[in-house]
Design an enzyme around this catalytic site. Structure first.
Site, PDB file in Angstrom:
ATOM      1  N   ALA A   1      -7.461  -4.054   9.800  1.00 61.78           N
ATOM      2  CA  ALA A   1      -8.440  -3.313   9.002  1.00 61.78           C
ATOM      3  C   ALA A   1      -9.126  -4.226   7.995  1.00 61.78           C
ATOM      4  O   ALA A   1     -10.362  -4.261   7.895  1.00 61.78           O
ATOM      5  CB  ALA A   1      -7.756  -2.147   8.295  1.00 61.78           C
ATOM      6  N   ASP A   2      -8.338  -4.989   7.239  1.00 57.44           N
ATOM      7  CA  ASP A   2      -8.932  -5.904   6.252  1.00 57.44           C
ATOM      8  C   ASP A   2      -9.681  -7.040   6.928  1.00 57.44           C
ATOM      9  O   ASP A   2     -10.713  -7.494   6.419  1.00 57.44           O
ATOM     10  CB  ASP A   2      -7.850  -6.457   5.329  1.00 57.44           C
ATOM     11  CG  ASP A   2      -7.416  -5.451   4.285  1.00 57.44           C
ATOM     12  OD1 ASP A   2      -8.278  -4.707   3.779  1.00 57.44           O
ATOM     13  OD2 ASP A   2      -6.218  -5.386   3.972  1.00 57.44           O
TER      14      ASP A   2
ATOM     15  N   HIS B   1       0.814  -1.214   0.000  1.00 51.90           N
ATOM     16  CA  HIS B   1       0.000   0.000   0.000  1.00 51.90           C
ATOM     17  C   HIS B   1       0.847   1.264   0.000  1.00 51.90           C
ATOM     18  O   HIS B   1       0.422   2.306   0.518  1.00 51.90           O
ATOM     19  CB  HIS B   1      -0.934  -0.004   1.212  1.00 51.90           C
ATOM     20  CG  HIS B   1      -1.971  -1.073   1.164  1.00 51.90           C
ATOM     21  ND1 HIS B   1      -2.867  -1.207   0.119  1.00 51.90           N
ATOM     22  CD2 HIS B   1      -2.259  -2.082   2.030  1.00 51.90           C
ATOM     23  CE1 HIS B   1      -3.659  -2.244   0.346  1.00 51.90           C
ATOM     24  NE2 HIS B   1      -3.316  -2.796   1.495  1.00 51.90           N
TER      25      HIS B   1
ATOM     26  N   GLN C   1       0.208 -12.778   6.552  1.00 50.76           N
ATOM     27  CA  GLN C   1      -0.870 -11.962   7.096  1.00 50.76           C
ATOM     28  C   GLN C   1      -2.208 -12.704   7.079  1.00 50.76           C
ATOM     29  O   GLN C   1      -2.592 -13.313   6.072  1.00 50.76           O
ATOM     30  CB  GLN C   1      -0.994 -10.652   6.337  1.00 50.76           C
ATOM     31  CG  GLN C   1       0.116  -9.663   6.689  1.00 50.76           C
ATOM     32  CD  GLN C   1      -0.280  -8.236   6.362  1.00 50.76           C
ATOM     33  OE1 GLN C   1      -0.024  -7.771   5.259  1.00 50.76           O
ATOM     34  NE2 GLN C   1      -0.896  -7.547   7.313  1.00 50.76           N
TER      35      GLN C   1
END
Length: 330
Positions: free
Chosen positions: A214-215, A86, A187
């Site tokens: 967050a995801d 990101h 992750q």
């Protein structure tokens, strides 16, 4: 040496010799002087430290500039997490970043944009101390990530660690130690990954599971930054799976104060803040202190709102964990 000498050291792995016709010949012989200049690339026991479960704190690097890397490397953090997913930091940017961090002995964990072998091997060939792979949802995907990061027989990484091996001067030694010394962090960011935690955590070669809060919240139907019992249960499940298979677990956090709660769940690998965040917080703090000292206000910015309390902050993959008293009220 004087130009008239018959043998002149030219490069670490080359000699310059005068031919009988007066020209110069290059050979791959290594002179004693050159041998003395062959040095090993900086080494770290980063993967071993992660596996040990010793608490580690790192920060995200998202600004692709060597000055930022060199500055962050002097913060006394345990590691930097350079973000290739990101942020505009592709693997080839590591050619500038790593010399700056290595100067201060700062380990770099590089998050690749996706679970692809060309991204993983490029980061490691540059000399990253480990890789973080986003969105790993199954045992098969975990195996693919590990295989891309490991030399045979444990994986399929090809020989060619040009910079990591100090331009092949330490190639054999690098390959001998790489599989055990380089960290592989996967992750956990979806409901699917939570359903496959045993398959992911049991994959040989994985050093840690790292929650992308967050995801993960989005996948669970939760607004990022809002804590629910379901999200806390998910964190606990990740920590339990990691402990079961003898690896570490971790998460990004939005406040140091909340880290104790996550440690109680069993997590040990943490990230907090990022370079843009540090700049914003530092600049806003100066503005706040200045205007408070003068007894004035900033016309267009309410500094009391932009310097939010930790519970209102959102980090890179930010998870807001309240204190125990706050949690009891939810």
């Amino acid at each position: 040496m004087a130009p008239s000498d018959s043998k002149v050291s030219f490069l670490p792995c080359l000699e310059r010799r005068r031919s009988k016709w007066g020209g110069l010949l290059l050979t791959n012989a290594v002179t004693p002087q050159a041998t003395q200049r062959i040095v090993k690339m900086p080494g770290h026991k980063f993967a071993e430290t992660i596996r040990s479960g010793k608490p580690q704190i790192g920060a995200w690097m998202q600004i692709p500039h060597v000055m930022v890397a060199e500055t962050l490397a002097q913060t006394n953090l345990d590691f930097l997490l350079v973000d290739g997913e990101h942020a505009p930091i592709p693997p080839d940017a590591l050619l500038d970043i790593l010399p700056a961090t290595e100067r201060y002995g700062m380990p770099v964990l590089y998050r690749v944009a996706w679970n692809r072998i060309e991204l993983i091997k490029a980061a490691l060939d540059h000399g990253a101390n480990g890789i973080m792979v986003p969105m790993v949802n199954s045992g098969a995907e975990a195996i693919e990530a590990v295989s891309s990061a490991k030399y045979p027989p444990a994986g399929k990484r090809g020989s060619g660690a040009w910079r990591a091996s100090n331009y092949y001067q330490n190639d054999a030694e690098y390959r001998k130690n790489a599989n055990s010394s380089l960290a592989v962090v996967l992750q956990i960011e979806t409901r699917e990954a939570l359903n496959n935690l045993d398959d992911i955590a049991s994959t040989p070669g994985v050093d840690a599971l790292f929650i992308g809060p967050a995801d993960l919240a989005l996948s669970l139907g939760i607004e990022p930054g809002k804590l629910t019992h379901e999200l806390l249960d998910a964190c606990q499940a990740v920590a339990n799976a990691a402990k079961k298979y003898g690896i570490a677990s971790g998460s990004d956090v939005a406040s140091i104060d909340y880290m104790i709660r996550l440690q109680e769940l069993g997590l040990s690998l943490f990230t907090y803040g990022s370079d843009p965040d540090f700049i914003l917080q530092g600049g806003r703090a100066v503005a706040r202190d200045f205007h408070n000292a003068l007894g004035g206000t900033i016309a267009e910015i309410d500094v009391n709102s932009v310097i939010a309390s930790p519970k209102d902050a959102i980090a890179v993959d930010g998870l807001i964990i309240p204190s125990k008293s706050e949690g009891a009220r939810q």
